[in-house]
Structure formats: structure tokens, C-alpha cells
Design a protein around this motif. Sequence first.
Motif, PDB file in Angstrom:
ATOM      1  N   GLY A   1       0.819  -1.210   0.000  1.00  0.00           N
ATOM      2  CA  GLY A   1       0.000   0.000   0.000  1.00  0.00           C
ATOM      3  C   GLY A   1       0.849   1.255   0.000  1.00  0.00           C
ATOM      4  O   GLY A   1       1.821   1.346   0.764  1.00  0.00           O
ATOM      5  N   GLY A   2       0.483   2.192  -0.866  1.00  0.00           N
ATOM      6  CA  GLY A   2       1.297   3.406  -1.031  1.00  0.00           C
ATOM      7  C   GLY A   2       0.587   4.684  -0.637  1.00  0.00           C
ATOM      8  O   GLY A   2       0.790   5.741  -1.238  1.00  0.00           O
TER       9      GLY A   2
ATOM     10  N   GLU B   1       2.150  -1.207  -4.739  1.00  0.00           N
ATOM     11  CA  GLU B   1       0.977  -0.332  -4.835  1.00  0.00           C
ATOM     12  C   GLU B   1       0.000  -0.917  -5.838  1.00  0.00           C
ATOM     13  O   GLU B   1       0.412  -1.333  -6.923  1.00  0.00           O
TER      14      GLU B   1
ATOM     15  N   THR C   1       0.260   6.181  -6.446  1.00  0.00           N
ATOM     16  CA  THR C   1       0.658   6.520  -5.078  1.00  0.00           C
ATOM     17  C   THR C   1      -0.344   7.470  -4.434  1.00  0.00           C
ATOM     18  O   THR C   1      -0.982   8.242  -5.107  1.00  0.00           O
TER      19      THR C   1
ATOM     20  N   LYS D   1       6.284  10.391  -1.599  1.00  0.00           N
ATOM     21  CA  LYS D   1       6.844   9.341  -2.463  1.00  0.00           C
ATOM     22  C   LYS D   1       8.264   9.722  -2.896  1.00  0.00           C
ATOM     23  O   LYS D   1       9.178   8.884  -2.874  1.00  0.00           O
TER      24      LYS D   1
ATOM     25  N   ASN E   1       4.189  -1.397  -9.171  1.00  0.00           N
ATOM     26  CA  ASN E   1       2.753  -1.237  -9.346  1.00  0.00           C
ATOM     27  C   ASN E   1       2.102  -2.595  -9.538  1.00  0.00           C
ATOM     28  O   ASN E   1       1.861  -3.002 -10.659  1.00  0.00           O
TER      29      ASN E   1
ATOM     30  N   THR F   1      -2.935  -1.045   3.445  1.00  0.00           N
ATOM     31  CA  THR F   1      -3.844  -1.099   2.287  1.00  0.00           C
ATOM     32  C   THR F   1      -5.015  -0.126   2.383  1.00  0.00           C
ATOM     33  O   THR F   1      -5.752   0.042   1.416  1.00  0.00           O
TER      34      THR F   1
END
Length: 302
Positions: free
Chosen positions: A8-9, A31, A35, A64, A76, A107
Motif C-alpha cells: 500500500g502506497g 501499490e 501513489t 513518495k 505497481n 492497504t
Amino acid sequence: MYDIIIIGGGPAGLTSAIYAKEANKSTLVLEKMGTGGQLNNIFTITNYPGFDGIEGFELATKMKNQALIKGAEFKNEQVIDVDFSSRIKKVFTSSGVYEAKNIIIATGAHARELGVEQEKEFYGKGISYCATCDGNFFKDKVVAVVGGGNSSIYDCLYLSNLVKKIYLIHRREEFKASAGGVSRVQTIEKSGKIELKLNAVVSKLMGDDKLKEIELTNTKTGKKERLQVDGVFVAVGRIPDTDVFEGKLNLTKDGFIQTKENMETSVSGVYAVGDVREKVLRQVITACADGAVAVSSIVNKD
Ligand code: NAP
């Protein structure tokens, strides 16, 4: 094999990545989409220290970049399964399998639906779950915002600069949102731009190819009322994104991940941070703080 895989980003995952690299840990961030997570749905954040006001997307980009500069790796890829049964944890994505000594789950959560008939049919045709994403489509139109938490209040404040009129529909009389936000909405209410519909729920959606009208039912009297609206912004809370972890970690009945104070879950070496975990306050700053605590727990354990 990584020291830490972060799933999770959003702000919780990105802060975890920054702290992990500061601690010199090899770090992979997985991710699902772009992001930022829910940060991208926030137009302006006014309570994040150091910024009088900053767009959610801009804050996410800054976080990021900070993680990238420090050397975190990003991919990704959507996580489709996990295996937490051994000391070395496995994370499966559609592209392959990754291994790590520690996992940080970040998440987040997604929008809860109203649960009214035809809600899915009218999605994108009047029903929206993101005022900052879709508000522009409703310039000078009449809209409803549903909910009584901070999201609904901030949606009203954001939309009040765009639309002709807002009905704020809440199922109770008292708001769950913070008093400051509510009083700003009440100030705009005096101008007539916002009209409160309290003790009311949306019971019907009506229209043809687009939403045109909604029916409200008073939660105390049962009385029905119809409102002509071009759009409805649903802001009735969030559901944690924990499907992949069901049966692998202890979750609450609502699906949030249970953690200890150090962010460790019921499985040793697996941590949860941000909106996905059971906690009292879901804000950007608390998501970031969770990330810092999780990494510090990992570092102290090693
Ligand atoms: P929330 O605080 O859980 O509020 C959800 C609201 O929706 C509640 O008022 C609830 O009513 C109502 N609701 C739930 N299910 C409903 C249904 N089926 N029909 C009608 N109403 C329903 O969720 P949120 O507003 O999305 O906020 C989530 C978290 O993010 C919160 O911690 C919030 O403080 C934070 N947040 C912070 C900011 C900020 O500070 N800038 C902005 C947005 C969100 P009841 O009150 O009756 O339960």
C-alpha cells in the motif's frame, strides 16, 4: 528477499518506506494503483503540521519522492495472496512472488455504499464517492452530500465553491464530524447555499440515464420527501481493504486489522498501519505516525 515489504502506497505506507530506508532496510512498496491512496481524494489538508494548506496529491507526491530519494523500491502490482505461516513471509501478486522478513500492511480503506437500490446503476451518472474528483462535473448544479462525519463536512465545504446548492443529509441530529468543520457548514447554511436535512436517509434514487431525484425518509417520523438533485456525494464512512488477509490475521468484526501498540498484528513479523487497522482516529497524521512506529518496532526487534 527484502527486509520489509510494504503493501500500500498511501501516507502510512509511504512513511513506513521513508523510515525503513532511514534505518537502512531493503524495502519494497507494492501499490495497487497510483501513489497516495485516499490522500488523492482530499482537496486541501489544513491540519497537517508544517503546511497551512496542501493538496492531498501534492503531499503524497512529496512523500513518495522522499522515499524514492532514500532508495525505496516501488512496484505497481496488486497483491492477490499472502503466506504468513513461516518466518519468511511470502506476498503473491499477479506478476510473481516476493519474500520478506517483515511485512507492513498499509492497504487503507474504500468508500462505503449507501446500500440503496440502483446505486450501482447511477454510479458515474449522478452518484459519486469522491467530491474532489467529481465536483467539477456539478458546477452550478444542485447536489446532495450524505453523511455526518468529517468527510461529508469537508465535501460540503469543497463543493460550496462549485455548486449552486447542497443538501446535507444526515441520519441523526448530532454530527460525528469535528465542531470546527460543522460550524463552517452552519455559517454557509445561513446563506441558503447549504440546507441541512437531519434525521433523514436516502431511500430511493430516481432518474433515467442520469440521476434526477432522490427520496428521503425521515428516521423519526417515517415521512417521505423528494428532492430534485443532479448529483449525490456519498460520504458515509470507509471499509478496510483486508480481503486478502481474511483468515490470516485477527480482524475486528468490521474487517479492520487488530494490532498491538507497536503496530504488530496477531502474526509475528506482520504489522498494520493507517486506516486499515483498528484505531480511534483515522487521519493523515495518525497514518504517518503508525508507519514510524511499525518500522521502529521492526528495527528494535532485529
Ligand atoms: P465516519 O467518521 O465513519 O462517518 C461516517 C458518517 O456516515 C457517520 O456520520 C454515519 O452516521 C454516517 N453513515 C454511516 N453509514 C450510513 C448509511 N448507511 N446511511 C447514512 N449515513 C451513514 O467516516 P468519514 O467521514 O469518511 O471519516 C473517516 C475518517 O477520516 C474519520 O476519522 C474522519 O475524522 C477522517 N477524516 C478527516 C478529515 C480531515 O480532518 N480533514 C477529512 C475527512 C475524513 P452516524 O454518525 O449516525 O454513525
